[in-house]
Design a protein around this motif. Structure first.
Motif, PDB file in Angstrom:
ATOM      1  N   VAL A 147     -18.989  22.520  -2.768  1.00  0.00           N
ATOM      2  CA  VAL A 147     -19.746  22.739  -1.539  1.00  0.00           C
ATOM      3  C   VAL A 147     -21.182  22.270  -1.785  1.00  0.00           C
ATOM      4  CG1 VAL A 147     -20.601  24.441   0.120  1.00  0.00           C
ATOM      5  CG2 VAL A 147     -18.318  24.709  -0.889  1.00  0.00           C
ATOM      6  N   HIS A 149     -24.961  22.519  -0.549  1.00  0.00           N
ATOM      7  CA  HIS A 149     -25.735  23.531   0.164  1.00  0.00           C
ATOM      8  C   HIS A 149     -27.076  22.948   0.594  1.00  0.00           C
ATOM      9  CE1 HIS A 149     -27.561  27.882  -0.010  1.00  0.00           C
ATOM     10  NE2 HIS A 149     -27.496  27.398   1.215  1.00  0.00           N
ATOM     11  N   LYS A 190     -22.628  23.449   3.330  1.00  0.00           N
ATOM     12  CA  LYS A 190     -23.172  24.686   3.900  1.00  0.00           C
ATOM     13  C   LYS A 190     -24.570  24.387   4.428  1.00  0.00           C
ATOM     14  CE  LYS A 190     -25.239  29.066   2.397  1.00  0.00           C
ATOM     15  NZ  LYS A 190     -25.464  29.632   3.706  1.00  0.00           N
ATOM     16  N   SER A 192     -27.960  25.784   6.256  1.00  0.00           N
ATOM     17  CA  SER A 192     -28.749  26.983   6.560  1.00  0.00           C
ATOM     18  C   SER A 192     -30.100  26.576   7.135  1.00  0.00           C
ATOM     19  CB  SER A 192     -28.946  27.828   5.294  1.00  0.00           C
ATOM     20  OG  SER A 192     -27.714  28.265   4.762  1.00  0.00           O
ATOM     21  N   TYR A 213     -19.498  24.642   6.506  1.00  0.00           N
ATOM     22  CA  TYR A 213     -19.634  26.094   6.340  1.00  0.00           C
ATOM     23  C   TYR A 213     -20.957  26.524   6.964  1.00  0.00           C
ATOM     24  CZ  TYR A 213     -15.910  25.952   2.801  1.00  0.00           C
ATOM     25  OH  TYR A 213     -14.712  25.795   2.146  1.00  0.00           O
ATOM     26  N   GLY A 215     -24.185  28.400   7.669  1.00  0.00           N
ATOM     27  CA  GLY A 215     -25.083  29.342   7.014  1.00  0.00           C
ATOM     28  C   GLY A 215     -26.084  29.865   8.013  1.00  0.00           C
ATOM     29  N   SER A 232     -16.917  25.606  12.783  1.00  0.00           N
ATOM     30  CA  SER A 232     -17.477  25.806  11.452  1.00  0.00           C
ATOM     31  C   SER A 232     -16.702  26.898  10.734  1.00  0.00           C
ATOM     32  CB  SER A 232     -18.952  26.216  11.538  1.00  0.00           C
ATOM     33  OG  SER A 232     -19.751  25.188  12.084  1.00  0.00           O
ATOM     34  N   LEU A 235     -20.146  30.565   5.284  1.00  0.00           N
ATOM     35  CA  LEU A 235     -20.657  31.089   4.024  1.00  0.00           C
ATOM     36  C   LEU A 235     -21.980  31.753   4.383  1.00  0.00           C
ATOM     37  CD1 LEU A 235     -20.807  29.165   0.610  1.00  0.00           C
ATOM     38  CD2 LEU A 235     -22.306  31.070   1.237  1.00  0.00           C
TER      39      LEU A 235
END
Length: 344
Positions: A147, A149, A190, A192, A213, A215, A232, A235
């Motif tokens: 993954v 991030h 992921k 965020s 994923y 966030g 989605s 995480l």
């Protein structure tokens, strides 16, 4: 059929660590909390920023946490790979070596690697080609798909200009080039950035085999439910305190009852937005506070004394919203709340 068998999304909760005091981890309580998450069918995202990575949890402790959790996993587990054991003046080759050292630990432990953003890389990189060099080398070395991030500056201001661009559209283009260059090495990304429209656009631009994923702790129900072009997976740090409620909602979603999924999830959103309010990187304090109010640990204490990062008014509102969301027992939480107020 259990909730874990009925989920049609891949979901991880970024789990917090339980502290024995401001310097040491309570290993028994920390691992017990991971089993709580697994029991509800959620995966554990280990040694991420929710676990105070870079804010109290250093790399030796993170490595031990990863090994301990992976050794007794009762469900999915992924774990953060970063460069947080490097000094501040590290160069690009140092950053790459540090990533590789941590990658080896995570892979040997048997957890899926999550390649986290690196403050050291943000400081050392001079353009997108440096990110390509580091991430390309890492992806060539992984033994299973990982993954990637992307953590925004709301969570860590030191990551300004990550992926080699000062603006989000430019960073997105650079990020996607890395993903598209080695799609077989990337299980998912992921994101965020707390920007739902950006996430939707990004997930539509990913290779068909690569998951997104979420966030986004502000807009997660809509992003997980998805639209006619996709959805989605998740995480999320907010799944740490709301695990039982999230599990019920995800079970309904897997049954095709989108309306009930949203009905169950809706009361958790005001709680999440409150916990992740600015300064967002202190959300961990509220997460641990709710774990204490729920009875998952005996003390409201955090590594480095981070329990003091949020004030009484913020925590009182967190308690109120958590009761509305159904994630804590009101009577038990009230007793603990009064106990804590009396001890101040």
């Amino acid at each position: 059929m259990s909730d874990r068998d009925r989920f049609d999304r891949v979901v991880f909760a970024a789990a917090h660590v339980v502290a024995a005091d401001d310097r040491a981890v309570d290993w028994d309580a920390t691992l017990a909390f991971r089993h709580h998450l697994w029991s509800h069918g959620l995966g554990v995202a280990e040694a991420m920023d929710t676990a105070q990575r870079g804010m109290g949890l250093d790399w030796p402790a993170a490595a031990e946490l990863i090994r301990r959790s992976a050794a007794e996993k009762a469900g999915r587990i992924c774990a953060g790979v970063a460069t947080d054991h490097l000094p501040g003046d590290a160069g690009l080759d140092d950053v790459l070596q540090a990533y590789l050292e941590q990658l080896d630990v995570v892979q040997e432990a048997g957890a899926q690697p999550v390649l986290m953003c690196s403050r050291r890389l943000a400081a050392a990189a001079r353009g997108p080609e440096d990110y390509e060099k580091v991430y390309g080398t890492l992806l060539d070395r992984v033994s299973e798909p990982v993954v990637l991030h992307w953590l925004g500056t709301a969570f860590d201001p030191a990551l300004e200009g990550y992926w080699g661009a000062a603006d989000v559209p430019g960073a997105t283009r650079n990020f996607l080039e890395i993903v598209h260059s080695r799609p077989d090495k990337v299980d998912g990304v992921k994101v965020s950035l707390l920007d739902a429209d950006h996430e939707i656009g990004l997930r539509r631009a990913l290779p068909a085999t690569v998951r997104c994923y979420t966030g986004d702790d502000f807009h997660y129900p809509d992003l997980i439910a998805g639209d006619e072009e996709g959805h989605s997976d998740a995480l999320l740090g907010i799944f740490d305190p709301i695990a039982p409620v999230a599990a019920r909602a995800l079970g309904k979603l897997a049954d095709g009852d989108v309306e009930e999924f949203h009905r169950i999830m809706a009361p958790t959103v005001p709680l999440s937005r409150h916990l992740f309010s600015a300064p967002t990187y202190y959300y961990k304090t509220g997460v641990v506070f709710l774990a204490w109010l729920a009875g998952h640990q005996d003390r409201f204490v955090m590594l480095g004394g981070l329990e003091s990062a949020r004030g009484v008014e913020h925590l009182a509102e967190a308690k109120r919203l958590a009761e509305i969301a159904g994630v804590i027992d009101p009577e038990f939480a009230e007793r603990r709340w009064r106990q804590w107020l009396a001890s101040r």
